[in-house]
Motif scaffolding. Structure first.
Motif, mmCIF file in Angstrom:
data_model
loop_
_atom_site.group_PDB
_atom_site.id
_atom_site.type_symbol
_atom_site.label_atom_id
_atom_site.label_comp_id
_atom_site.label_asym_id
_atom_site.label_seq_id
_atom_site.Cartn_x
_atom_site.Cartn_y
_atom_site.Cartn_z
ATOM 1 N N ILE A 366 0.485 -1.182 -0.044
ATOM 2 C CA ILE A 366 0.197 0.158 0.298
ATOM 3 C C ILE A 366 0.836 1.186 0.409
ATOM 4 O O ILE A 366 0.230 2.474 -0.771
ATOM 5 C CB ILE A 366 -1.135 -0.111 1.064
ATOM 6 N N ALA A 367 2.446 1.253 0.982
ATOM 7 C CA ALA A 367 2.551 2.618 0.857
ATOM 8 C C ALA A 367 3.184 2.647 -0.608
ATOM 9 O O ALA A 367 3.687 3.569 -1.183
ATOM 10 C CB ALA A 367 4.065 2.233 1.929
ATOM 11 N N ASP A 368 3.612 1.408 -1.102
ATOM 12 C CA ASP A 368 4.426 1.935 -2.792
ATOM 13 C C ASP A 368 3.679 2.027 -3.218
ATOM 14 O O ASP A 368 3.881 2.963 -4.733
ATOM 15 C CB ASP A 368 4.297 0.474 -3.198
ATOM 16 N N PHE A 369 2.133 1.995 -3.061
ATOM 17 C CA PHE A 369 1.258 2.733 -4.190
ATOM 18 C C PHE A 369 1.014 3.731 -4.323
ATOM 19 O O PHE A 369 1.178 5.291 -5.000
ATOM 20 C CB PHE A 369 -0.399 2.019 -3.857
ATOM 21 N N ILE A 370 0.910 4.113 -2.305
ATOM 22 C CA ILE A 370 0.986 5.598 -2.337
ATOM 23 C C ILE A 370 2.046 6.534 -2.907
ATOM 24 O O ILE A 370 2.379 7.813 -3.504
ATOM 25 C CB ILE A 370 0.586 5.861 -0.690
ATOM 26 N N ALA A 371 3.240 5.901 -2.263
ATOM 27 C CA ALA A 371 4.573 6.686 -3.106
ATOM 28 C C ALA A 371 4.312 6.927 -4.322
ATOM 29 O O ALA A 371 5.667 7.900 -4.153
ATOM 30 C CB ALA A 371 5.749 5.991 -1.972
ATOM 31 N N GLY A 372 4.151 6.015 -5.173
ATOM 32 C CA GLY A 372 3.937 6.519 -7.044
ATOM 33 C C GLY A 372 3.208 7.523 -7.143
ATOM 34 O O GLY A 372 3.564 7.326 -7.874
ATOM 35 N N MET A 373 2.708 8.574 -5.911
ATOM 36 C CA MET A 373 1.318 9.301 -6.880
ATOM 37 C C MET A 373 1.836 10.667 -6.755
ATOM 38 O O MET A 373 2.842 10.696 -6.635
ATOM 39 C CB MET A 373 0.461 9.295 -5.629
ATOM 40 N N SER A 374 1.745 11.159 -8.133
ATOM 41 C CA SER A 374 1.790 11.926 -8.067
ATOM 42 C C SER A 374 0.957 13.002 -7.141
ATOM 43 O O SER A 374 -0.227 12.485 -6.319
ATOM 44 C CB SER A 374 1.394 12.535 -9.353
ATOM 45 N N ASP A 375 1.267 14.543 -6.824
ATOM 46 C CA ASP A 375 0.257 15.531 -5.855
ATOM 47 C C ASP A 375 -1.073 15.624 -6.254
ATOM 48 O O ASP A 375 -2.189 15.344 -5.735
ATOM 49 C CB ASP A 375 0.444 16.653 -5.889
ATOM 50 N N ARG A 376 -1.421 15.519 -7.920
ATOM 51 C CA ARG A 376 -2.521 15.593 -8.706
ATOM 52 C C ARG A 376 -3.294 14.812 -8.299
ATOM 53 O O ARG A 376 -4.445 14.355 -8.051
ATOM 54 C CB ARG A 376 -2.794 15.921 -9.810
ATOM 55 N N PHE A 377 -2.671 12.605 -8.602
ATOM 56 C CA PHE A 377 -3.471 11.772 -8.824
ATOM 57 C C PHE A 377 -3.407 11.670 -7.186
ATOM 58 O O PHE A 377 -5.085 10.581 -6.520
ATOM 59 C CB PHE A 377 -2.680 10.758 -8.972
ATOM 60 N N ALA A 378 -2.789 12.127 -6.542
ATOM 61 C CA ALA A 378 -3.318 11.977 -4.610
ATOM 62 C C ALA A 378 -4.589 12.614 -4.369
ATOM 63 O O ALA A 378 -5.487 11.872 -3.601
ATOM 64 C CB ALA A 378 -2.323 11.679 -3.676
ATOM 65 N N MET A 379 -4.223 13.863 -4.518
ATOM 66 C CA MET A 379 -5.735 14.873 -4.331
ATOM 67 C C MET A 379 -7.000 14.447 -4.975
ATOM 68 O O MET A 379 -7.682 13.951 -5.030
ATOM 69 C CB MET A 379 -5.432 15.950 -5.186
ATOM 70 N N ASN A 380 -7.362 13.835 -6.455
ATOM 71 C CA ASN A 380 -7.927 13.001 -6.911
ATOM 72 C C ASN A 380 -8.657 11.589 -6.310
ATOM 73 O O ASN A 380 -9.416 11.735 -5.791
ATOM 74 C CB ASN A 380 -7.664 12.972 -8.620
ATOM 75 N N GLN A 381 -7.590 10.854 -6.252
ATOM 76 C CA GLN A 381 -7.893 10.005 -5.082
ATOM 77 C C GLN A 381 -8.758 10.257 -3.972
ATOM 78 O O GLN A 381 -9.529 9.504 -3.185
ATOM 79 C CB GLN A 381 -6.599 8.996 -4.671
ATOM 80 N N CYS A 382 -8.338 11.452 -2.873
ATOM 81 C CA CYS A 382 -9.278 11.758 -2.091
ATOM 82 C C CYS A 382 -10.642 12.421 -2.016
ATOM 83 O O CYS A 382 -11.528 11.497 -1.168
ATOM 84 C CB CYS A 382 -8.238 13.151 -1.653
ATOM 85 N N ALA A 383 -10.216 12.917 -3.530
ATOM 86 C CA ALA A 383 -11.872 13.115 -4.140
ATOM 87 C C ALA A 383 -12.896 11.954 -4.709
ATOM 88 O O ALA A 383 -13.550 12.458 -3.735
ATOM 89 C CB ALA A 383 -11.892 14.410 -4.851
ATOM 90 N N GLU A 384 -11.951 10.786 -4.516
ATOM 91 C CA GLU A 384 -12.952 9.655 -4.996
ATOM 92 C C GLU A 384 -13.351 8.882 -3.926
ATOM 93 O O GLU A 384 -14.734 8.441 -3.724
ATOM 94 C CB GLU A 384 -12.357 8.970 -6.113
ATOM 95 N N ILE A 385 -12.240 8.697 -2.846
ATOM 96 C CA ILE A 385 -13.357 8.043 -2.264
ATOM 97 C C ILE A 385 -13.492 8.427 -0.761
ATOM 98 O O ILE A 385 -14.589 8.767 -0.623
ATOM 99 C CB ILE A 385 -11.549 7.546 -1.382
#
Length: 396
Positions: A366-385
């Protein structure tokens, strides 16, 4: 991937000066006799890094400011390119392997998660019970395990010299965390010794780049004030010289000349000091036997640089708006980690399918997945979840 496997390679390395090693042309397509150009192994290292998805994602990862709206602020990608430019200049002037130095500079930040150090702090807290998280170790994990575009093996199949330099470009690692320890066990990197001069040059180039380019970004964002900067005598002296040389130039051009001049001063200082330190040395073995950092600032410049860093932490990195944005970024990453831990169905199929059932492997994936995220992708994931992106993440 073992050192023995590399030794059996027909293009195996031979000792070369300070650099580590010299290679014949190569680049054969795996499983065939066709060659992809007359490149040395270090040139292949550089090219594999540049063509990797992890490198491309750096374009949308925080350097100083989180997901900035302005086009002219540095990101991890532009920062890495600027580090590589400085590193090439230093390596060429010192007679080192320029390709190895460039590859190290380009790869040094591949392990940074979204939102920079704020994101790293959140992952460190989330992973505290599972071995922790460190962006330097994650960079090695990225190029040796996660970034796997080749049919027959994991990782980018980089040279030992590149991996060793990436692991300890900041110096020997006496207590590696789980990620680096595991990689070292599979492919020993001599973590307790000092690295090549190329790796040391990559580290000092990183310092030179962000010391000065963060000034540029901080002034542009209005977080830094020129009068405050000029309270440091060594910067004040340079500013007076710039004003004297260009009395009619606009202020914004003078500021850029100040930054450019500071980079030049630091580069020349490193060259002069390092040449004194390595005088009489003829091989990388001499560098390792020295038992200390050789490529560095002179004591006088090091004192100036410490003063500048203290100023930048006080006025920029710990600016109230930056601290507030970092708190929101830490919360965003922590919430993503919690969400994926509770419901793996929220992860993309390719990650969900390889998610281990047992701990700590599950948390590390899970940490590997999150560590690879860009800022924008992480923000979009927060919005989706969660239905929203935390307000205040972007402050410029």
């Amino acid at each position: 991937m073992t050192r023995a496997a590399y030794a059996a390679d027909p293009h195996a390395p031979s000792e070369r000066g300070f650099g580590g090693r010299e290679f014949d042309g190569g680049g054969s397509i795996e499983g065939s006799t066709e060659r992809r150009g007359p490149r040395t192994a270090f040139q292949r290292d550089r090219d594999r890094i540049i063509h990797s998805m992890s490198f491309r994602r750096l374009k949308a990862k925080t350097q100083v400011f989180i997901a900035p709206d302005g086009d002219h602020y540095r990101t991890r990608l532009t920062h890495s390119l600027e580090v590589a430019q400085i590193g090439r200049v230093l390596a060429r002037a010192l007679g080192l392997d320029e390709d190895l130095t460039e590859a190290l500079c380009l790869a040094h930040d591949l392990g940074h998660p979204p939102f920079g150090h704020a994101g790293e702090n959140a992952l460190s807290e989330a992973m505290a019970m599972f071995g922790g998280f460190c962006h330097n170790a994650q960079a090695l994990r990225t190029v040796m395990r996660l970034e796997s575009p080749y049919p027959l093996h994991d990782g980018l199949n980089l040279t030992w010299d590149l991996l060793e330099g990436l692991a300890k470009h900041n110096g020997p690692v006496e207590a590696p965390n789980w990620a680096l320890a595991g990689l070292d066990a599979a492919f020993p990197l001599d973590l307790g010794t000092w690295p090549s001069l190329e790796a040391q040059i990559a580290a000092i180039s990183d310092d030179i780049a962000y010391d000065n380019h963060d000034i540029d970004d901080g002034l542009r964002a209005g977080f830094l004030d020129l009068d405050d900067l000029l309270e440091m005598d060594f910067l004040s002296d340079q500013w007076r010289m710039v004003e004297k040389r260009f009395p009619s130039a606009p202020k914004d051009r003078l500021l850029r000349e100040l930054v450019r001049g500071q980079i030049g001063l630091m580069v020349n200082d490193v060259l002069e000091h390092t040449r004194r330190e390595v005088k009489g040395m003829t091989s990388v073995d001499n560098v390792r036997a020295a038992g200390r950092q050789l490529a560095s600032f002179s004591p006088e410049m090091a004192a100036h640089e410490r003063e500048l860093k203290a100023f930048m932490y006080d006025k920029l990195y710990f600016h109230p708006e930056q601290v507030a944005a970092a708190a929101k970024a830490r919360d965003a990453v922590a919430r993503l980690f919690a969400a994926y831990s509770q419901d793996a169905r929220l992860m993309p199929a390719e990650w969900r399918e390889r998610l281990p059932e047992e701990q700590p492997a599950r948390a590390r994936c899970i940490a590997d997945f999150i560590a690879g995220m860009s800022d924008r992708f992480a923000m979009n994931q927060c919005a989706e979840i969660y239905g929203e992106v935390p307000n205040g993440l972007t402050n410029v």
